[in-house]
Design an enzyme around this catalytic site. Structure first.
Site, PDB file in Angstrom:
ATOM      1  CD  GLN A  71      17.181 -54.155 -37.317  1.00 57.36           C
ATOM      2  OE1 GLN A  71      16.811 -53.398 -38.181  1.00 57.36           O
ATOM      3  NE2 GLN A  71      16.485 -54.350 -36.203  1.00 57.36           N
ATOM      4  CB  SER A  72      18.840 -53.625 -43.533  1.00 55.97           C
ATOM      5  OG  SER A  72      17.745 -52.811 -43.168  1.00 55.97           O
ATOM      6  CB  VAL A  73      21.917 -58.643 -42.932  1.00 53.44           C
ATOM      7  CG1 VAL A  73      22.363 -59.978 -43.522  1.00 53.44           C
ATOM      8  CG2 VAL A  73      23.144 -57.829 -42.501  1.00 53.44           C
ATOM      9  CG  PHE A  74      15.593 -58.936 -44.558  1.00 53.14           C
ATOM     10  CD1 PHE A  74      14.640 -59.222 -45.526  1.00 53.14           C
ATOM     11  CD2 PHE A  74      15.546 -57.674 -43.954  1.00 53.14           C
ATOM     12  CE1 PHE A  74      13.667 -58.286 -45.878  1.00 53.14           C
ATOM     13  CE2 PHE A  74      14.584 -56.745 -44.299  1.00 53.14           C
ATOM     14  CZ  PHE A  74      13.638 -57.060 -45.265  1.00 53.14           C
ATOM     15  CE  LYS A  75      15.831 -53.308 -45.892  1.00 52.23           C
ATOM     16  NZ  LYS A  75      16.163 -51.981 -45.369  1.00 52.23           N
TER      17      LYS A  75
END
Length: 318
Positions: A71-75
């Site tokens: 999820q938004s950890v990739f940001k």
């Protein structure tokens, strides 16, 4: 709650012993059994955790080598890649991006909600929005700026992070994960997407969630995420100025106040990035929060917890 049980371990997780003659026996590993017990409580969700002591290099964990949905950890890795490009002169953080409607993204995006009253953002403003506020439009614009998901994946594969892969933009991943059709600008804002999701038959939502949880795309292992955090904190990925700037942005993160920050020891500093997926019929696709915890005694720990497929109530997931 899981956050309190996990974070309560940190001050004791990886302490170093002074050498004596004869050297004392190493302390018993109380961390791994405790993490395993937490993983059992999380079932049928799959708790994956890695805790890496940046001073000693010692790592503890459970399911630490199992790739998990980011999820938004990739940001956070995305911001690293963009700032590396700036360090190398391929772009400037002061460059301005002018948004058009076709560049807006789905679900959580204050930038999309501010359109068209505001359209111009610097690269640095987009990085801050993507990391500190988890803005999906900012992330998708930055991803395209560096060449797309494959370029981001390659950046970390070249640095030995083998489990890391990003395959989709947010405007692709988020609708697919809940059974919605392709996003073409029809749901601006989280509320609009959630309303659209509720119109999808529940069986279709459940099927989409099962597919998402089994999908090998857009994942990283907790151990590899901890290694990325370690390399960042040690200045091995970016210039000193860029490292300092990104750590400041991570410290300013406004999402996930009920996760690592809530359970961190008193007077610790938390530099973190959350990741949160939609819930379907009481099952959360992903509840994540990764970061560096600087403890009052001077130690720094890279802490990387992921919880996909949780059936727990929201407070207990956090």
């Amino acid at each position: 709650m899981l956050k309190r049980a996990l974070l309560a371990l940190l001050p004791f997780a990886l302490g170093a012993c002074q050498s004596e003659a004869p050297p004392p026996a190493p302390p018993a590993d109380t961390v791994t059994p405790a993490l395993e017990a937490l993983a059992q409580k999380a079932e049928p969700g799959v708790l994956g955790v890695a805790i890496l002591d940046l001073g000693t290099g010692d790592m503890k964990g459970v399911n630490a080598d199992k790739p998990m949905p980011m999820q938004s950890v990739f940001k956070l890795p995305l911001a690293i890649a963009v700032m590396d490009a700036a360090d190398k002169g391929k772009l400037s953080l002061d460059d301005t991006v002018s948004l058009t409607k076709d560049r807006l993204s789905v679900a959580h995006s204050p930038i999309a909600e501010a359109f068209p009253e505001r359209t111009d953002y610097t690269i640095e403003e987009l990085i801050r929005a993507a990391v500190a506020q988890s803005d999906n439009t900012a992330a998708d614009v930055l991803m395209k700026r560096i060449g797309g998901p494959q370029v981001l994946t390659g950046f970390f594969r070249q640095r030995g992070i083998e489990s890391f892969r990003v395959d989709r933009y947010e405007y692709e991943l988020q609708p697919q994960s809940v059974g919605l059709p392709e996003f073409t600008g029809q749901w601006i804002g989280t509320d609009a997407m959630m309303e659209a999701k509720e119109q999808v038959p529940i069986e279709a939502q459940r099927a989409a969630l099962r597919i998402y949880l089994a999908d090998p795309r857009d994942r990283v292992s907790p151990a590899d995420m901890a290694r990325i955090l370690s390399m960042l904190a040690k200045g091995q990925l970016l210039s000193p100025a860029s490292t300092e700037k990104l750590m400041e942005i991570l410290e300013s993160t406004t999402t996930g106040t009920d996760r690592l920050k809530a359970g961190a020891p008193a007077n610790a500093t938390v530099y973190h990035k959350t990741g949160t997926g939609a819930s379907v019929d009481g099952v959360a696709s992903a509840i994540n929060d990764v970061g560096i915890i600087a403890l009052p005694d001077g130690r720094r720990l890279a802490v990387s917890p992921f919880l996909p497929g949780s059936h727990l109530p929201p407070q207990q997931r956090a």
